[in-house]
Design a protein around this motif. Structure first.
Motif, PDB file in Angstrom:
ATOM      1  N   THR A 189      -2.101   2.309   0.392  1.00  0.00           N
ATOM      2  CA  THR A 189      -2.594   0.965   0.096  1.00  0.00           C
ATOM      3  C   THR A 189      -2.399   0.631  -1.384  1.00  0.00           C
ATOM      4  N   ARG A 190      -2.736   1.564  -2.262  1.00  0.00           N
ATOM      5  CA  ARG A 190      -2.559   1.335  -3.700  1.00  0.00           C
ATOM      6  C   ARG A 190      -1.082   1.169  -4.063  1.00  0.00           C
ATOM      7  N   ALA A 220       0.248  -2.254  -2.995  1.00  0.00           N
ATOM      8  CA  ALA A 220      -0.193  -3.309  -3.924  1.00  0.00           C
ATOM      9  C   ALA A 220       0.610  -3.253  -5.222  1.00  0.00           C
ATOM     10  N   LYS A 250       3.171  -6.208  -6.540  1.00  0.00           N
ATOM     11  CA  LYS A 250       2.965  -6.822  -7.853  1.00  0.00           C
ATOM     12  C   LYS A 250       4.235  -6.729  -8.688  1.00  0.00           C
ATOM     13  N   LEU A 290       0.122 -10.898  -3.268  1.00  0.00           N
ATOM     14  CA  LEU A 290      -0.492  -9.715  -2.679  1.00  0.00           C
ATOM     15  C   LEU A 290      -1.288 -10.078  -1.431  1.00  0.00           C
TER      16      LEU A 290
END
Length: 117
Positions: A38-39, A42, A46, A52
């Protein structure tokens, strides 16, 4: 094994651990922890300058883009891996007003015996 797997295996040598043909792995071929995925999603979005959205919403985005692209519902069903076509149709298929008007125009012309093209 993932087609890229052998290439990465050669680069990582003995450190490569993927034995299941995973598509998304750590740099050593081990499964990615969900929070890390998930990180990273993102971060990559970006960096690419994309708006997002939560990772879980990418499935719905895919379905919506298939509808906009007029992909046959059975093909969309397979891509989205729905077991029932009803799920694909109920969640993703939507007819906009222009499509409904065009369908009614074609039906009207066909009933009059004219060309619907």
């Amino acid at each position: 094994m993932c087609p890229i797997g052998p290439l990465i295996f050669e680069a990582r040598g003995e450190l490569w651990q993927d034995t299941r043909g995973l598509v998304f792995t750590t740099k050593y071929g081990t499964p990615i922890e969900p929070g890390n995925l998930t990180r990273m999603f993102a971060l990559r979005a970006k960096r690419a300058g994309l708006r997002l959205i939560p990772l879980r919403n990418t499935r719905h985005t895919t379905g919506a883009l298939l509808v906009v692209g007029k992909v046959h519902p059975k093909v969309a069903q397979r891509i989205l891996r729905h077991s029932q076509i009803a799920m694909t149709m109920d969640v993703y298929a939507d007819a906009d007003d222009a499509e409904v008007r065009d369908a009614l125009r074609q039906l009207s012309e066909a009933l009059r015996g004219g060309s619907a093209a």
